[in-house]
Write a protein that holds these residues in place. Structure first.
Motif, PDB file in Angstrom:
ATOM      1  N   ASP A 152       0.827  -1.202   0.000  1.00 14.54           N
ATOM      2  CA  ASP A 152       0.000   0.000   0.000  1.00 14.54           C
ATOM      3  C   ASP A 152       0.867   1.261   0.000  1.00 14.54           C
ATOM      4  N   LEU A 153       1.925   1.240   0.799  1.00 14.87           N
ATOM      5  CA  LEU A 153       2.813   2.398   0.879  1.00 14.87           C
ATOM      6  C   LEU A 153       3.547   2.617  -0.436  1.00 14.87           C
ATOM      7  N   GLU A 154       4.008   1.533  -1.020  1.00 16.93           N
ATOM      8  CA  GLU A 154       4.686   1.640  -2.309  1.00 16.93           C
ATOM      9  C   GLU A 154       3.756   2.236  -3.361  1.00 16.93           C
ATOM     10  N   HIS A 155       2.515   1.754  -3.372  1.00 18.01           N
ATOM     11  CA  HIS A 155       1.526   2.265  -4.329  1.00 18.01           C
ATOM     12  C   HIS A 155       1.245   3.742  -4.091  1.00 18.01           C
ATOM     13  N   ALA A 156       1.327   4.168  -2.825  1.00 16.18           N
ATOM     14  CA  ALA A 156       1.066   5.570  -2.481  1.00 16.18           C
ATOM     15  C   ALA A 156       2.296   6.454  -2.669  1.00 16.18           C
ATOM     16  N   GLY A 157       3.417   5.856  -3.093  1.00 13.57           N
ATOM     17  CA  GLY A 157       4.630   6.630  -3.324  1.00 13.57           C
ATOM     18  C   GLY A 157       5.449   6.903  -2.087  1.00 13.57           C
ATOM     19  N   VAL A 158       5.240   6.129  -1.031  1.00 10.89           N
ATOM     20  CA  VAL A 158       5.999   6.285   0.207  1.00 10.89           C
ATOM     21  C   VAL A 158       7.066   5.198   0.248  1.00 10.89           C
ATOM     22  N   SER A 159       8.323   5.583   0.313  1.00  9.68           N
ATOM     23  CA  SER A 159       9.407   4.602   0.309  1.00  9.68           C
ATOM     24  C   SER A 159       9.512   3.912   1.662  1.00  9.68           C
ATOM     25  N   VAL A 160       9.877   2.638   1.622  1.00 16.92           N
ATOM     26  CA  VAL A 160      10.114   1.861   2.837  1.00 16.92           C
ATOM     27  C   VAL A 160      11.621   1.827   3.082  1.00 16.92           C
ATOM     28  N   VAL A 161      12.052   2.270   4.261  1.00 19.13           N
ATOM     29  CA  VAL A 161      13.488   2.374   4.541  1.00 19.13           C
ATOM     30  C   VAL A 161      13.999   1.259   5.450  1.00 19.13           C
ATOM     31  N   ALA A 162      13.099   0.546   6.114  1.00 17.62           N
ATOM     32  CA  ALA A 162      13.541  -0.524   7.014  1.00 17.62           C
ATOM     33  C   ALA A 162      12.366  -1.411   7.365  1.00 17.62           C
ATOM     34  N   ARG A 163      12.703  -2.616   7.840  1.00 12.46           N
ATOM     35  CA  ARG A 163      11.686  -3.557   8.301  1.00 12.46           C
ATOM     36  C   ARG A 163      12.213  -4.273   9.540  1.00 12.46           C
ATOM     37  N   LEU A 164      11.382  -4.352  10.571  1.00 12.01           N
ATOM     38  CA  LEU A 164      11.785  -5.036  11.797  1.00 12.01           C
ATOM     39  C   LEU A 164      11.750  -6.546  11.607  1.00 12.01           C
ATOM     40  N   GLU A 165      12.730  -7.220  12.196  1.00 13.53           N
ATOM     41  CA  GLU A 165      12.848  -8.672  12.127  1.00 13.53           C
ATOM     42  C   GLU A 165      12.928  -9.240  13.537  1.00 13.53           C
ATOM     43  N   PRO A 166      12.631 -10.568  13.711  1.00 13.19           N
ATOM     44  CA  PRO A 166      12.720 -11.174  15.038  1.00 13.19           C
ATOM     45  C   PRO A 166      14.113 -10.955  15.644  1.00 13.19           C
ATOM     46  N   PRO A 167      14.201 -10.747  16.955  1.00  9.24           N
ATOM     47  CA  PRO A 167      13.127 -10.840  17.960  1.00  9.24           C
ATOM     48  C   PRO A 167      12.369  -9.533  18.191  1.00  9.24           C
ATOM     49  N   ALA A 168      12.579  -8.550  17.341  1.00  3.85           N
ATOM     50  CA  ALA A 168      11.946  -7.245  17.536  1.00  3.85           C
ATOM     51  C   ALA A 168      10.429  -7.339  17.396  1.00  3.85           C
ATOM     52  N   LEU A 169       9.727  -6.671  18.289  1.00  2.00           N
ATOM     53  CA  LEU A 169       8.274  -6.514  18.222  1.00  2.00           C
ATOM     54  C   LEU A 169       7.950  -5.036  18.391  1.00  2.00           C
ATOM     55  N   ALA A 170       7.059  -4.537  17.569  1.00  2.00           N
ATOM     56  CA  ALA A 170       6.611  -3.153  17.737  1.00  2.00           C
ATOM     57  C   ALA A 170       5.300  -2.958  17.006  1.00  2.00           C
ATOM     58  N   GLU A 171       4.410  -2.184  17.625  1.00  2.48           N
ATOM     59  CA  GLU A 171       3.155  -1.792  17.003  1.00  2.48           C
ATOM     60  C   GLU A 171       3.069  -0.266  16.988  1.00  2.48           C
ATOM     61  N   GLY A 172       2.462   0.260  15.940  1.00  4.60           N
ATOM     62  CA  GLY A 172       2.390   1.704  15.797  1.00  4.60           C
ATOM     63  C   GLY A 172       1.743   2.403  16.970  1.00  4.60           C
ATOM     64  N   GLY A 173       0.769   1.744  17.599  1.00  8.01           N
ATOM     65  CA  GLY A 173       0.099   2.350  18.736  1.00  8.01           C
ATOM     66  C   GLY A 173       0.996   2.586  19.929  1.00  8.01           C
ATOM     67  N   ASP A 174       2.176   1.975  19.939  1.00  9.95           N
ATOM     68  CA  ASP A 174       3.154   2.197  21.001  1.00  9.95           C
ATOM     69  C   ASP A 174       4.188   3.239  20.613  1.00  9.95           C
ATOM     70  N   THR A 175       3.972   3.954  19.513  1.00  4.41           N
ATOM     71  CA  THR A 175       4.910   4.981  19.078  1.00  4.41           C
ATOM     72  C   THR A 175       4.213   6.325  18.975  1.00  4.41           C
ATOM     73  N   LEU A 176       4.952   7.373  19.290  1.00  2.00           N
ATOM     74  CA  LEU A 176       4.395   8.722  19.257  1.00  2.00           C
ATOM     75  C   LEU A 176       5.519   9.690  18.935  1.00  2.00           C
ATOM     76  N   TRP A 177       5.315  10.516  17.910  1.00 10.17           N
ATOM     77  CA  TRP A 177       6.284  11.558  17.571  1.00 10.17           C
ATOM     78  C   TRP A 177       6.047  12.764  18.467  1.00 10.17           C
ATOM     79  N   LEU A 178       7.002  13.031  19.356  1.00 16.14           N
ATOM     80  CA  LEU A 178       6.902  14.230  20.185  1.00 16.14           C
ATOM     81  C   LEU A 178       7.247  15.459  19.347  1.00 16.14           C
ATOM     82  N   ASP A 179       8.200  15.305  18.467  1.00 11.46           N
ATOM     83  CA  ASP A 179       8.521  16.281  17.432  1.00 11.46           C
ATOM     84  C   ASP A 179       9.204  15.510  16.306  1.00 11.46           C
ATOM     85  N   GLU A 180       9.692  16.222  15.287  1.00  9.34           N
ATOM     86  CA  GLU A 180      10.238  15.536  14.112  1.00  9.34           C
ATOM     87  C   GLU A 180      11.481  14.718  14.417  1.00  9.34           C
TER      88      GLU A 180
END
Length: 276
Positions: free
Chosen positions: A99-127
Protein backbone atom coordinates in the motif's frame (compact mmCIF):
# COMPACT_ATOMS: atom_id res chain seq x y z
CA UNK A 1 6.79 13.50 11.00
CA UNK A 2 4.78 15.57 13.47
CA UNK A 3 1.40 14.48 14.81
CA UNK A 4 -0.57 17.73 14.99
CA UNK A 5 0.09 19.57 11.71
CA UNK A 6 -2.79 19.84 9.26
CA UNK A 7 -3.54 16.35 7.95
CA UNK A 8 -3.12 16.36 4.17
CA UNK A 9 -2.80 12.70 3.15
CA UNK A 10 -3.85 9.60 5.07
CA UNK A 11 -4.11 5.85 4.49
CA UNK A 12 -7.19 3.94 5.66
CA UNK A 13 -8.33 0.34 5.23
CA UNK A 14 -12.02 -0.69 5.08
CA UNK A 15 -13.18 -3.36 7.55
CA UNK A 16 -13.24 -7.06 6.61
CA UNK A 17 -12.88 -10.49 8.21
CA UNK A 18 -15.59 -9.71 10.73
CA UNK A 19 -16.54 -13.36 11.33
CA UNK A 20 -13.29 -13.78 13.30
CA UNK A 21 -14.13 -11.06 15.80
CA UNK A 22 -13.93 -13.39 18.82
CA UNK A 23 -10.54 -14.74 17.78
CA UNK A 24 -9.18 -11.21 17.55
CA UNK A 25 -10.57 -10.17 20.91
CA UNK A 26 -13.30 -7.77 19.82
CA UNK A 27 -15.75 -6.87 22.56
CA UNK A 28 -18.85 -7.73 20.55
CA UNK A 29 -19.84 -8.86 17.06
CA UNK A 30 -19.83 -5.97 14.58
CA UNK A 31 -22.69 -5.55 12.15
CA UNK A 32 -21.25 -5.66 8.62
CA UNK A 33 -23.56 -3.02 7.22
CA UNK A 34 -23.17 -0.59 10.11
CA UNK A 35 -19.39 -0.87 10.32
CA UNK A 36 -19.06 -0.24 6.59
CA UNK A 37 -21.33 2.78 6.85
CA UNK A 38 -19.42 4.14 9.85
CA UNK A 39 -16.10 3.74 8.03
CA UNK A 40 -17.43 5.61 4.99
CA UNK A 41 -18.67 8.43 7.23
CA UNK A 42 -15.31 8.48 9.03
CA UNK A 43 -13.53 8.91 5.69
CA UNK A 44 -15.84 11.80 4.84
CA UNK A 45 -14.83 13.55 8.08
CA UNK A 46 -11.18 13.25 7.06
CA UNK A 47 -11.95 14.60 3.58
CA UNK A 48 -13.91 17.50 5.07
CA UNK A 49 -10.80 18.36 7.08
CA UNK A 50 -8.83 18.66 3.84
CA UNK A 51 -7.08 15.28 3.71
CA UNK A 52 -6.54 13.18 0.60
CA UNK A 53 -7.74 9.65 1.42
CA UNK A 54 -5.70 6.68 0.22
CA UNK A 55 -7.99 3.65 0.51
CA UNK A 56 -6.14 0.33 0.85
CA UNK A 57 -7.71 -3.02 0.01
CA UNK A 58 -9.49 -4.88 2.83
CA UNK A 59 -7.71 -7.89 4.33
CA UNK A 60 -9.97 -10.94 4.52
CA UNK A 61 -9.90 -12.88 7.77
CA UNK A 62 -8.50 -10.07 9.91
CA UNK A 63 -10.91 -7.59 11.50
CA UNK A 64 -8.02 -5.77 13.22
CA UNK A 65 -6.62 -4.70 9.83
CA UNK A 66 -9.04 -1.76 9.86
CA UNK A 67 -6.75 -0.29 12.55
CA UNK A 68 -4.11 0.59 9.99
CA UNK A 69 -1.96 2.68 12.35
CA UNK A 70 -0.20 -0.37 13.80
CA UNK A 71 1.83 -2.25 11.13
CA UNK A 72 4.09 0.66 10.08
CA UNK A 73 5.28 4.12 11.08
CA UNK A 74 6.16 6.99 8.76
CA UNK A 75 9.19 9.18 9.38
CA UNK A 76 10.65 12.06 7.39
CA UNK A 77 12.95 9.68 5.52
CA UNK A 78 10.26 7.09 4.76
CA UNK A 79 8.30 4.25 6.32
CA UNK A 80 9.49 1.59 8.74
CA UNK A 81 7.60 -1.71 8.61
CA UNK A 82 6.94 -3.00 12.10
CA UNK A 83 6.42 -6.47 13.57
CA UNK A 84 3.21 -6.56 15.63
CA UNK A 85 3.26 -8.22 19.02
CA UNK A 86 -0.18 -9.63 18.25
CA UNK A 87 0.70 -12.61 16.07
CA UNK A 88 -2.54 -12.57 14.08
CA UNK A 89 -1.69 -9.10 12.79
CA UNK A 90 1.73 -9.86 11.29
CA UNK A 91 0.28 -10.54 7.85
CA UNK A 92 -0.72 -6.86 7.69
CA UNK A 93 2.92 -5.85 7.31
CA UNK A 94 3.32 -7.21 3.78
CA UNK A 95 -0.02 -5.69 2.83
CA UNK A 96 0.85 -2.21 4.06
CA UNK A 97 4.26 -2.45 2.40
CA UNK A 98 2.46 -2.73 -0.94
CA UNK A 99 0.00 0.00 0.00
CA UNK A 100 2.81 2.40 0.88
CA UNK A 101 4.69 1.64 -2.31
CA UNK A 102 1.53 2.26 -4.33
CA UNK A 103 1.07 5.57 -2.48
CA UNK A 104 4.63 6.63 -3.32
CA UNK A 105 6.00 6.29 0.21
CA UNK A 106 9.41 4.60 0.31
CA UNK A 107 10.11 1.86 2.84
CA UNK A 108 13.49 2.37 4.54
CA UNK A 109 13.54 -0.52 7.01
CA UNK A 110 11.69 -3.56 8.30
CA UNK A 111 11.78 -5.04 11.80
CA UNK A 112 12.85 -8.67 12.13
CA UNK A 113 12.72 -11.17 15.04
CA UNK A 114 13.13 -10.84 17.96
CA UNK A 115 11.95 -7.25 17.54
CA UNK A 116 8.27 -6.51 18.22
CA UNK A 117 6.61 -3.15 17.74
CA UNK A 118 3.15 -1.79 17.00
CA UNK A 119 2.39 1.70 15.80
CA UNK A 120 0.10 2.35 18.74
CA UNK A 121 3.15 2.20 21.00
CA UNK A 122 4.91 4.98 19.08
CA UNK A 123 4.40 8.72 19.26
CA UNK A 124 6.28 11.56 17.57
CA UNK A 125 6.90 14.23 20.18
CA UNK A 126 8.52 16.28 17.43
CA UNK A 127 10.24 15.54 14.11
CA UNK A 128 13.38 14.29 15.87
CA UNK A 129 11.94 12.60 18.97
CA UNK A 130 10.08 9.29 18.86
CA UNK A 131 8.51 7.97 22.05
CA UNK A 132 8.13 4.19 22.33
CA UNK A 133 6.08 2.35 24.95
CA UNK A 134 7.45 -1.01 26.10
CA UNK A 135 4.67 -3.43 26.98
CA UNK A 136 2.95 -6.59 25.78
CA UNK A 137 2.94 -5.56 22.08
CA UNK A 138 6.31 -3.78 21.77
CA UNK A 139 9.58 -4.99 23.30
CA UNK A 140 13.00 -3.48 23.95
CA UNK A 141 14.39 -5.18 20.84
CA UNK A 142 11.73 -3.40 18.80
CA UNK A 143 12.70 -0.01 20.21
CA UNK A 144 16.37 -0.75 19.53
CA UNK A 145 15.55 -1.73 15.94
CA UNK A 146 13.67 1.54 15.45
CA UNK A 147 16.68 3.47 16.75
CA UNK A 148 18.92 1.70 14.23
CA UNK A 149 16.46 2.29 11.39
CA UNK A 150 16.15 6.00 12.23
CA UNK A 151 19.65 7.08 13.34
CA UNK A 152 18.77 10.78 13.09
CA UNK A 153 15.94 10.35 15.62
CA UNK A 154 16.10 10.22 19.42
CA UNK A 155 14.12 7.11 20.44
CA UNK A 156 12.98 7.38 24.06
CA UNK A 157 11.39 4.38 25.78
CA UNK A 158 8.85 4.18 28.58
CA UNK A 159 7.53 1.13 30.41
CA UNK A 160 3.77 0.70 30.11
CA UNK A 161 1.64 -0.52 33.03
CA UNK A 162 0.31 -4.08 33.23
CA UNK A 163 -3.25 -2.73 33.63
CA UNK A 164 -5.55 -5.64 32.56
CA UNK A 165 -2.73 -7.78 31.19
CA UNK A 166 -1.75 -9.10 27.76
CA UNK A 167 -5.28 -10.12 26.80
CA UNK A 168 -6.42 -6.50 26.53
CA UNK A 169 -4.20 -4.20 24.51
CA UNK A 170 -2.82 -1.10 26.22
CA UNK A 171 -0.75 0.94 23.80
CA UNK A 172 1.21 4.06 24.63
CA UNK A 173 -1.37 5.96 22.61
CA UNK A 174 -4.13 4.56 24.79
CA UNK A 175 -2.77 7.05 27.34
CA UNK A 176 -1.87 10.14 25.31
CA UNK A 177 -2.98 11.94 22.16
CA UNK A 178 -1.17 15.09 20.94
CA UNK A 179 -3.46 18.06 20.26
CA UNK A 180 -0.84 20.68 19.38
CA UNK A 181 2.91 21.16 19.72
CA UNK A 182 2.31 22.37 23.27
CA UNK A 183 -0.87 20.49 24.26
CA UNK A 184 -1.71 16.82 24.82
CA UNK A 185 -4.70 14.80 25.98
CA UNK A 186 -3.65 12.29 28.66
CA UNK A 187 -4.94 9.80 31.21
CA UNK A 188 -2.59 10.63 34.07
CA UNK A 189 -3.22 7.67 36.41
CA UNK A 190 -1.64 5.20 33.95
CA UNK A 191 1.00 7.48 32.44
CA UNK A 192 4.69 6.61 33.01
CA UNK A 193 6.10 9.13 35.49
CA UNK A 194 9.16 9.84 33.32
CA UNK A 195 6.89 10.64 30.39
CA UNK A 196 4.82 13.10 32.44
CA UNK A 197 8.03 14.79 33.54
CA UNK A 198 9.30 14.97 29.95
CA UNK A 199 6.07 16.59 28.73
CA UNK A 200 6.27 19.20 31.48
CA UNK A 201 9.96 19.85 30.74
CA UNK A 202 9.02 20.47 27.10
CA UNK A 203 6.33 22.97 28.13
CA UNK A 204 3.44 20.76 26.98
CA UNK A 205 0.18 21.46 28.79
CA UNK A 206 -2.02 18.50 29.66
CA UNK A 207 -5.76 18.00 29.26
CA UNK A 208 -6.77 15.18 31.60
CA UNK A 209 -9.22 12.43 30.67
CA UNK A 210 -11.39 11.50 33.69
CA UNK A 211 -11.35 7.91 34.96
CA UNK A 212 -14.95 7.28 33.93
CA UNK A 213 -14.19 8.11 30.26
CA UNK A 214 -10.92 6.22 29.86
CA UNK A 215 -12.37 2.80 28.99
CA UNK A 216 -14.66 4.40 26.40
CA UNK A 217 -11.56 5.67 24.54
CA UNK A 218 -11.82 9.25 25.73
CA UNK A 219 -8.05 9.51 25.39
CA UNK A 220 -7.91 8.34 21.76
CA UNK A 221 -8.42 11.35 19.49
CA UNK A 222 -6.87 12.31 16.15
CA UNK A 223 -5.43 15.76 15.52
CA UNK A 224 -6.73 17.01 12.16
CA UNK A 225 -4.75 20.24 12.59
CA UNK A 226 -3.33 22.15 15.57
CA UNK A 227 -6.10 22.24 18.19
CA UNK A 228 -8.62 20.60 15.88
CA UNK A 229 -9.44 17.04 16.99
CA UNK A 230 -11.61 14.21 15.74
CA UNK A 231 -13.07 12.15 18.59
CA UNK A 232 -15.45 9.23 19.00
CA UNK A 233 -18.98 10.33 19.94
CA UNK A 234 -19.59 10.30 23.67
CA UNK A 235 -17.16 11.20 26.48
CA UNK A 236 -18.76 14.62 27.10
CA UNK A 237 -16.49 15.63 29.98
CA UNK A 238 -13.34 14.98 27.96
CA UNK A 239 -14.77 16.93 25.03
CA UNK A 240 -15.64 19.83 27.35
CA UNK A 241 -12.12 19.86 28.79
CA UNK A 242 -10.58 19.93 25.31
CA UNK A 243 -12.88 22.75 24.26
CA UNK A 244 -11.95 24.68 27.41
CA UNK A 245 -8.30 24.37 26.32
CA UNK A 246 -9.13 25.95 22.97
CA UNK A 247 -9.55 22.75 20.94
CA UNK A 248 -12.22 22.45 18.25
CA UNK A 249 -13.66 18.95 18.72
CA UNK A 250 -15.37 17.13 15.87
CA UNK A 251 -16.96 13.72 16.38
CA UNK A 252 -17.83 10.58 14.43
CA UNK A 253 -20.14 7.66 15.12
CA UNK A 254 -18.20 4.48 15.80
CA UNK A 255 -20.18 2.01 17.89
CA UNK A 256 -19.23 -0.88 15.59
CA UNK A 257 -16.10 0.59 14.04
CA UNK A 258 -14.37 1.70 17.23
CA UNK A 259 -16.06 0.58 20.43
CA UNK A 260 -16.46 -3.09 19.53
CA UNK A 261 -12.89 -3.46 18.30
CA UNK A 262 -11.26 -1.10 20.78
CA UNK A 263 -9.69 1.25 18.22
CA UNK A 264 -10.31 4.98 18.00
CA UNK A 265 -9.67 7.54 15.25
CA UNK A 266 -5.87 7.42 15.52
CA UNK A 267 -5.93 3.63 15.20
CA UNK A 268 -8.07 3.90 12.05
CA UNK A 269 -5.53 6.05 10.17
CA UNK A 270 -1.95 5.98 8.99
CA UNK A 271 -1.05 9.63 8.30
CA UNK A 272 1.25 10.01 5.28
CA UNK A 273 1.59 13.79 5.11
CA UNK A 274 1.01 16.68 7.48
CA UNK A 275 1.71 20.37 7.03
CA UNK A 276 3.97 22.15 9.47
Amino acid sequence: MNMTGALRRVLVRPPAGLDRWREYGWRAEPDARRIASEHEAFRRELETAGAEIVVADPIDGNPDAVYVYDPAIVAERGAVLLRPGKEGRRGEVDAIAGDLEHAGVSVVARLEPPALAEGGDTLWLDERTLLVGIGYRTNAAGAEALARALPEVDVLTFDLPHHHGPGEVLHLMSLISPLDADLALVHLPLMPTRLVELLRERGIDLVEVPDEEFDSMGCNVLALAPRVALALEGNPETRWRMAAAGVEVRTYEGDDLSRKGGGGPTCLTRPLLREG
